[in-house]
Design a protein around this motif. Structure first.
Motif, PDB file in Angstrom:
ATOM      1  N   UNK A  52      41.872 -57.341 -59.093  1.00  0.00           N
ATOM      2  CA  UNK A  52      41.025 -56.685 -58.099  1.00  0.00           C
ATOM      3  C   UNK A  52      40.732 -55.233 -58.480  1.00  0.00           C
ATOM      4  N   UNK A  53      41.699 -54.564 -59.063  1.00  0.00           N
ATOM      5  CA  UNK A  53      41.496 -53.171 -59.471  1.00  0.00           C
ATOM      6  C   UNK A  53      40.525 -53.090 -60.650  1.00  0.00           C
ATOM      7  N   UNK A  54      40.765 -53.880 -61.683  1.00  0.00           N
ATOM      8  CA  UNK A  54      39.901 -53.826 -62.865  1.00  0.00           C
ATOM      9  C   UNK A  54      38.470 -54.233 -62.526  1.00  0.00           C
ATOM     10  N   UNK A  55      38.312 -55.226 -61.666  1.00  0.00           N
ATOM     11  CA  UNK A  55      36.962 -55.644 -61.268  1.00  0.00           C
ATOM     12  C   UNK A  55      36.310 -54.617 -60.353  1.00  0.00           C
ATOM     13  N   UNK A  56      37.089 -53.966 -59.494  1.00  0.00           N
ATOM     14  CA  UNK A  56      36.546 -52.909 -58.634  1.00  0.00           C
ATOM     15  C   UNK A  56      36.049 -51.724 -59.440  1.00  0.00           C
ATOM     16  N   UNK A  57      36.797 -51.354 -60.480  1.00  0.00           N
ATOM     17  CA  UNK A  57      36.381 -50.268 -61.369  1.00  0.00           C
ATOM     18  C   UNK A  57      35.069 -50.637 -62.060  1.00  0.00           C
ATOM     19  N   UNK A  58      34.993 -51.863 -62.559  1.00  0.00           N
ATOM     20  CA  UNK A  58      33.763 -52.321 -63.222  1.00  0.00           C
ATOM     21  C   UNK A  58      32.593 -52.350 -62.235  1.00  0.00           C
ATOM     22  N   UNK A  59      32.855 -52.826 -61.022  1.00  0.00           N
ATOM     23  CA  UNK A  59      31.811 -52.890 -59.977  1.00  0.00           C
ATOM     24  C   UNK A  59      31.281 -51.489 -59.639  1.00  0.00           C
ATOM     25  N   UNK A  60      32.147 -50.480 -59.756  1.00  0.00           N
ATOM     26  CA  UNK A  60      31.743 -49.103 -59.475  1.00  0.00           C
ATOM     27  C   UNK A  60      30.976 -48.494 -60.648  1.00  0.00           C
ATOM     28  N   UNK A  61      30.854 -49.233 -61.744  1.00  0.00           N
ATOM     29  CA  UNK A  61      30.116 -48.738 -62.909  1.00  0.00           C
ATOM     30  C   UNK A  61      30.947 -47.875 -63.828  1.00  0.00           C
ATOM     31  N   UNK A  62      32.262 -47.977 -63.706  1.00  0.00           N
ATOM     32  CA  UNK A  62      33.161 -47.177 -64.515  1.00  0.00           C
ATOM     33  C   UNK A  62      33.754 -48.028 -65.644  1.00  0.00           C
ATOM     34  N   UNK A  63      34.344 -47.348 -66.616  1.00  0.00           N
ATOM     35  CA  UNK A  63      35.017 -48.010 -67.728  1.00  0.00           C
ATOM     36  C   UNK A  63      36.494 -48.057 -67.387  1.00  0.00           C
ATOM     37  N   UNK A  64      37.123 -49.182 -67.606  1.00  0.00           N
ATOM     38  CA  UNK A  64      38.525 -49.376 -67.302  1.00  0.00           C
ATOM     39  C   UNK A  64      39.352 -49.354 -68.573  1.00  0.00           C
ATOM     40  N   UNK A  65      40.428 -48.565 -68.550  1.00  0.00           N
ATOM     41  CA  UNK A  65      41.398 -48.544 -69.642  1.00  0.00           C
ATOM     42  C   UNK A  65      42.734 -48.954 -69.055  1.00  0.00           C
ATOM     43  N   UNK A  66      43.362 -49.963 -69.659  1.00  0.00           N
ATOM     44  CA  UNK A  66      44.659 -50.431 -69.161  1.00  0.00           C
ATOM     45  C   UNK A  66      45.773 -49.949 -70.039  1.00  0.00           C
TER      46      UNK A  66
END
Length: 66
Positions: A52-66
């Motif tokens: 949910x966090x990684x998809x929320x970040x993507x939905x916001x148009x941001x790049x996700x780094x884990x």
């Protein structure tokens, strides 16, 4: 070019951590800091692997780094 790293804000959210709520929360944070319209500048979020966090970040148009 020098790499720069900033922390924008930390906040608590009492709402459900749905993809939509996370994306809205992130977009609202950028708007609160007058950063929602910075052209091609990437916004990057460091997260865990929670879907949910990684998809929320993507939905916001941001790049996700884990």
């Amino acid at each position: 070019m020098q790499l720069k790293c900033y922390m924008l804000q930390t906040s608590e959210s009492s709402e459900s951590h749905t993809i939509e709520n996370i994306a809205t929360f992130l977009k609202d944070a950028l708007e609160a800091w007058n950063m929602s319209n910075y052209g091609n500048m990437p916004f990057i979020a460091t997260t865990d692997n929670a879907a949910n966090i990684t998809k929320g970040v993507k939905e916001a148009g941001m790049i996700n780094i884990r």
